[in-house]
Motif scaffolding. Structure first.
Motif, PDB file in Angstrom:
ATOM      1  N   ASP A 206      -6.773   0.854   7.008  1.00 55.60           N
ATOM      2  CA  ASP A 206      -7.850   0.004   7.542  1.00 55.60           C
ATOM      3  C   ASP A 206      -8.102  -1.179   6.612  1.00 55.60           C
ATOM      4  N   ARG A 207      -8.131  -0.863   5.290  1.00 49.37           N
ATOM      5  CA  ARG A 207      -8.356  -1.951   4.318  1.00 49.37           C
ATOM      6  C   ARG A 207      -7.227  -2.972   4.394  1.00 49.37           C
ATOM      7  N   LEU A 208      -5.999  -2.463   4.503  1.00 54.93           N
ATOM      8  CA  LEU A 208      -4.828  -3.349   4.594  1.00 54.93           C
ATOM      9  C   LEU A 208      -4.942  -4.255   5.822  1.00 54.93           C
TER      10      LEU A 208
ATOM     11  N   THR B 106      -1.844  -3.207  -3.982  1.00 55.28           N
ATOM     12  CA  THR B 106      -2.457  -2.025  -4.610  1.00 55.28           C
ATOM     13  C   THR B 106      -1.352  -1.194  -5.246  1.00 55.28           C
TER      14      THR B 106
ATOM     15  N   HIS C 275      -3.119  -8.381  -0.769  1.00 56.42           N
ATOM     16  CA  HIS C 275      -3.690  -7.051  -1.007  1.00 56.42           C
ATOM     17  C   HIS C 275      -2.628  -6.176  -1.674  1.00 56.42           C
TER      18      HIS C 275
ATOM     19  N   VAL D 115       0.853  -1.199   0.000  1.00 57.44           N
ATOM     20  CA  VAL D 115       0.000   0.000   0.000  1.00 57.44           C
ATOM     21  C   VAL D 115       0.879   1.236   0.000  1.00 57.44           C
TER      22      VAL D 115
ATOM     23  N   LYS E  45      -7.868   5.245   5.608  1.00 54.64           N
ATOM     24  CA  LYS E  45      -8.793   4.246   5.032  1.00 54.64           C
ATOM     25  C   LYS E  45      -8.001   3.126   4.371  1.00 54.64           C
ATOM     26  N   ALA E  46      -6.927   3.516   3.677  1.00 49.76           N
ATOM     27  CA  ALA E  46      -6.102   2.495   2.997  1.00 49.76           C
ATOM     28  C   ALA E  46      -5.484   1.551   4.033  1.00 49.76           C
TER      29      ALA E  46
ATOM     30  N   GLY F  45      -7.601  -5.139   7.419  1.00 46.86           N
ATOM     31  CA  GLY F  45      -8.699  -6.100   7.212  1.00 46.86           C
ATOM     32  C   GLY F  45      -8.225  -7.288   6.386  1.00 46.86           C
ATOM     33  N   LYS F  46      -7.539  -6.994   5.285  1.00 52.02           N
ATOM     34  CA  LYS F  46      -7.083  -8.073   4.386  1.00 52.02           C
ATOM     35  C   LYS F  46      -6.063  -8.965   5.086  1.00 52.02           C
TER      36      LYS F  46
END
Ligand SMILES: Cc1cc2nc3c(=O)[nH]c(=O)nc-3n(C[C@H](O)[C@H](O)[C@H](O)COP(=O)(O)O)c2cc1C
Ligand code: SF4
Ligand code: SF4
Length: 235
Positions: free
Chosen positions: A122-124, A136, A134, A87, A119-120, A126-127
């Protein structure tokens, strides 16, 4: 979390016992900063008892991510890790050089970038928790990255030669010596010496309260050229 500042030994035990290892660093010259690549060069996966250890990479960039997951994956593989997530978060450039105007973002722009970054992350998280890959930021194409790396690596390695202190302006607070992440500034017999271990982070230049750190014998007058001291310093 381990800060690389002044890390003396490779933390093999922590790497061995972790499910995944994360590397977080700012992109310098479309590459890892020297402090990170030098640590990786010192790592021996065989001696460390790990091979193919899952790793995620989180980078920040001032303009654009010309490092990216392809290069990160290659470097990770070379040092015994397997890239499972990448990320990049855009923040701000951190240098204002004499003779060149730095385009710092406004506080409002920075706020938006940081919100996007959170947000990025948080997504990381989660994955990673779900055990999923993940990757990106395919990033700009690889050619500019390779060209930037080639053009700037040597300059970063030789950055210590460009640094000096203007003794007429220096107030001998020693914060540069204390805060240098690689302990590359030595003060002895009234003189400052910059060492090859410098990672070209510009912390000494940006944070000197007397604007006494010079680059190639020059400094950017603070009235015209602000110093980036983190997101809160932006107006
Ligand atoms: C030596 C050096 C090289 C840099 N090279 C790049 C670059 O190639 N691309 C870029 O977008 N930002 C570049 N930057 C800017 C940093 O990536 C940016 O300031 C950093 O990500 C800020 O994050 P931080 O506040 O976490 O240090 C460079 C900064 C320095 C000091
Ligand atoms: S931070 Fe600046 S003023 Fe303080 S010792 Fe270093 S060069 Fe001198
Ligand atoms: S730029 Fe300055 S603070 Fe950063 S590593 Fe080099 S000497 Fe240390």
């Amino acid at each position: 979390m381990i800060s690389l500042d002044r890390l003396k030994t490779v933390p093999y035990e922590k790497i061995r016992s972790a499910g995944a290892v994360g590397f977080a660093f700012p992109v310098y010259g479309a590459d890892m900063p020297l402090i990170v690549s030098r640590l990786l060069e010192r790592m021996d996966p065989t001696a460390g008892g790990f091979r193919d250890k899952p790793a995620f990479v989180l980078t920040t960039a001032g303009y654009a991510d010309a490092y990216g997951p392809f290069e990160a994956g290659k470097t990770m593989r070379k040092h015994g890790f397997r890239l499972v997530a990448y990320v990049n978060v855009r923040v701000s450039i951190n240098i204002s050089l004499p003779g060149g105007k730095a385009a710092f973002p406004s506080a409002a722009v920075m706020k938006r970038r940081l919100e996007r970054g959170e947000k990025a992350l948080d997504r990381l998280a989660g994955k990673l928790t779900e055990g999923k890959r993940h990757i990106t930021n395919a990033g700009p194409n690889l050619l500019p990255g390779a060209m930037i790396r080639k053009a700037t690596k040597k300059r970063q390695e030789e950055q210590y030669q460009a640094l000096s202190v203007d003794s007429t302006r220096c107030i001998r607070c020693m914060s540069c010596v204390r805060d240098c992440p690689t302990e590359s500034i030595i003060f002895k017999d009234g003189d400052f010496t910059f060492m090859p271990s410098c990672t070209a982070c510009f912390r000494c230049y940006n944070f000197c309260p007397a604007f006494a750190v010079l680059i190639n014998g020059r400094y950017a007058a603070p009235e015209g050229y602000e110093r980036y001291q983190g997101p809160e310093s932006l107006k």
